[in-house]
Design a protein around this motif. Structure first.
Motif, short mmCIF file in Angstrom:
data_model
loop_
_atom_site.label_atom_id
_atom_site.label_comp_id
_atom_site.label_asym_id
_atom_site.label_seq_id
_atom_site.Cartn_x
_atom_site.Cartn_y
_atom_site.Cartn_z
N SER A 1 2.16 -83.55 7.21
CA SER A 1 2.60 -84.71 6.43
C SER A 1 1.99 -84.64 5.04
N ARG A 2 2.61 -85.32 4.10
CA ARG A 2 2.12 -85.35 2.72
C ARG A 2 1.21 -86.55 2.49
N LEU A 3 0.34 -86.39 1.53
CA LEU A 3 -0.62 -87.45 1.22
C LEU A 3 0.10 -88.73 0.81
N ASP A 4 1.14 -88.61 -0.01
CA ASP A 4 1.85 -89.81 -0.45
C ASP A 4 2.55 -90.51 0.72
N GLN A 5 2.99 -89.73 1.72
CA GLN A 5 3.58 -90.33 2.91
C GLN A 5 2.55 -91.17 3.67
N ALA A 6 1.35 -90.61 3.78
CA ALA A 6 0.28 -91.32 4.49
C ALA A 6 -0.10 -92.59 3.75
N LEU A 7 -0.22 -92.50 2.42
CA LEU A 7 -0.61 -93.68 1.64
C LEU A 7 0.48 -94.74 1.65
N ALA A 8 1.72 -94.32 1.82
CA ALA A 8 2.82 -95.28 1.85
C ALA A 8 2.75 -96.16 3.11
N VAL A 9 2.35 -95.57 4.22
CA VAL A 9 2.27 -96.35 5.47
C VAL A 9 0.86 -96.88 5.73
N TYR A 10 -0.14 -96.33 5.02
CA TYR A 10 -1.52 -96.82 5.14
C TYR A 10 -2.05 -97.16 3.75
N PRO A 11 -1.54 -98.21 3.14
CA PRO A 11 -1.95 -98.54 1.76
C PRO A 11 -3.43 -98.91 1.64
N ASP A 12 -4.05 -99.28 2.75
CA ASP A 12 -5.48 -99.65 2.70
C ASP A 12 -6.39 -98.49 3.08
N ALA A 13 -5.85 -97.28 3.17
CA ALA A 13 -6.66 -96.11 3.53
C ALA A 13 -7.76 -95.89 2.49
N VAL A 14 -8.89 -95.36 2.97
CA VAL A 14 -10.04 -95.13 2.10
C VAL A 14 -10.31 -93.63 2.01
N GLU A 15 -10.42 -93.14 0.78
CA GLU A 15 -10.71 -91.72 0.59
C GLU A 15 -12.21 -91.47 0.71
N VAL A 16 -12.56 -90.43 1.46
CA VAL A 16 -13.96 -90.06 1.66
C VAL A 16 -14.15 -88.63 1.17
N GLU A 17 -15.06 -88.44 0.24
CA GLU A 17 -15.33 -87.10 -0.28
C GLU A 17 -16.29 -86.38 0.66
N SER A 18 -16.03 -85.09 0.85
CA SER A 18 -16.90 -84.27 1.69
C SER A 18 -17.46 -83.13 0.85
N VAL A 19 -17.87 -82.07 1.51
CA VAL A 19 -18.44 -80.93 0.79
C VAL A 19 -17.33 -80.20 0.05
N GLY A 20 -17.64 -79.77 -1.18
CA GLY A 20 -16.67 -79.01 -1.96
C GLY A 20 -15.42 -79.82 -2.26
N ASP A 21 -14.26 -79.23 -2.01
CA ASP A 21 -13.01 -79.91 -2.33
C ASP A 21 -12.36 -80.54 -1.10
N ARG A 22 -13.10 -80.64 -0.01
CA ARG A 22 -12.53 -81.28 1.18
C ARG A 22 -12.56 -82.79 1.03
N ARG A 23 -11.46 -83.40 1.48
CA ARG A 23 -11.33 -84.84 1.41
C ARG A 23 -10.84 -85.38 2.75
N TYR A 24 -11.31 -86.59 3.09
CA TYR A 24 -10.84 -87.28 4.28
C TYR A 24 -10.19 -88.59 3.86
N LEU A 25 -9.16 -88.96 4.56
CA LEU A 25 -8.53 -90.25 4.34
C LEU A 25 -8.70 -91.05 5.62
N ALA A 26 -9.56 -92.09 5.56
CA ALA A 26 -9.78 -92.95 6.73
C ALA A 26 -8.62 -93.94 6.79
N ILE A 27 -7.81 -93.84 7.84
CA ILE A 27 -6.59 -94.64 7.87
C ILE A 27 -6.59 -95.74 8.92
N GLU A 28 -7.40 -95.61 9.94
CA GLU A 28 -7.32 -96.58 11.03
C GLU A 28 -8.64 -96.64 11.80
N THR A 29 -9.07 -97.84 12.14
CA THR A 29 -10.29 -98.03 12.92
C THR A 29 -10.01 -99.03 14.03
#
Length: 218
Positions: free
Chosen positions: A155-183
């Motif tokens: 899936s694409r990032l914009d698709q995820a953000l469209a259905v999870y507008p409250d998602a939080v971006e989490v930076e990791s090591v280097g250029d890795r990124r996490y998108l926390a979408i659901e708890t």
């Protein structure tokens, strides 16, 4: 030489001509002997042409279904005994890191994890993840388990953000990124993994940890 070549051809024509006439006669007689058989044949042909319509069903059945939630992914649930989960998933423990087990699925890898040092006996699953190479996912539909909103590997990032507008971006090591979408209360959280500068989601994780570890087996 030219005269000899033409003569055999003339003989062949004369020999085949009666045979051809006999074949035509036989075909005509056969047509007369079969009164209305062409009509059911046409009906059967139309019926058979409708059969291919369900043919897309195999590809549809292989389409990923919802299977990602804060409580786990697929049949692997967080908090279940680690050994039982590994056995049920058909995963193989990593020799160098026995708190991890992996298994190959159709187009992606499954990872199951327990704490390296567990306070519980038996140790329970604290992370389950599906992942794939971004290169293999490029230009293809999503593979593997999906969230209830249809987001998964590929899936694409914009698709995820469209259905999870409250998602939080989490930076990791280097250029890795996490998108926390659901708890989920009392369960875990779902994270989508992507690489900064790109928009392909190549990892989906359900875990009770604060975030997925950069390396589970260093």
């Amino acid at each position: 030489m030219d005269i000899d070549t033409r003569r055999p051809r003339a003989r062949s024509a004369r020999i085949l001509s009666p045979l051809f006439g006999a074949a035509v006669t036989a075909a005509l007689l056969a047509g007369c002997a079969a009164p209305a058989s062409p009509t059911p044949t046409v009906t059967q042909t139309v019926t058979a042409s409708a059969d291919p319509s369900p043919s897309p069903s195999p590809s549809a059945s292989s389409t990923p279904t919802a299977g990602v939630s804060p409580s786990g992914i697929g049949d692997v649930e967080l908090g279940t005994p680690y050994d039982d989960a590994v056995a049920a998933a058909g995963a193989t423990p990593v020799e160098a890191c026995p708190w991890l087990a992996t298994g190959e699925a159709d187009g992606y890898m499954l990872t199951i994890q327990r704490p390296e040092v567990s306070d519980q006996d038996p140790a329970v699953v604290d992370l389950v993840q599906v992942s794939a190479s971004p290169v293999d996912l490029e230009g293809k539909p999503a593979v593997g388990p999906l969230t209830a909103e249809g987001i998964g590997l590929g899936s694409r990032l914009d698709q995820a953000l469209a259905v999870y507008p409250d998602a939080v971006e989490v930076e990791s090591v280097g250029d890795r990124r996490y998108l926390a979408i659901e708890t989920g209360a009392g369960t875990g959280s779902v994270f989508l993994t992507y690489t900064a500068g790109t928009d392909i989601i190549w990892g989906v994780t359900a875990t009770t940890l604060d975030e997925p570890p950069y390396e589970s087996c260093a």
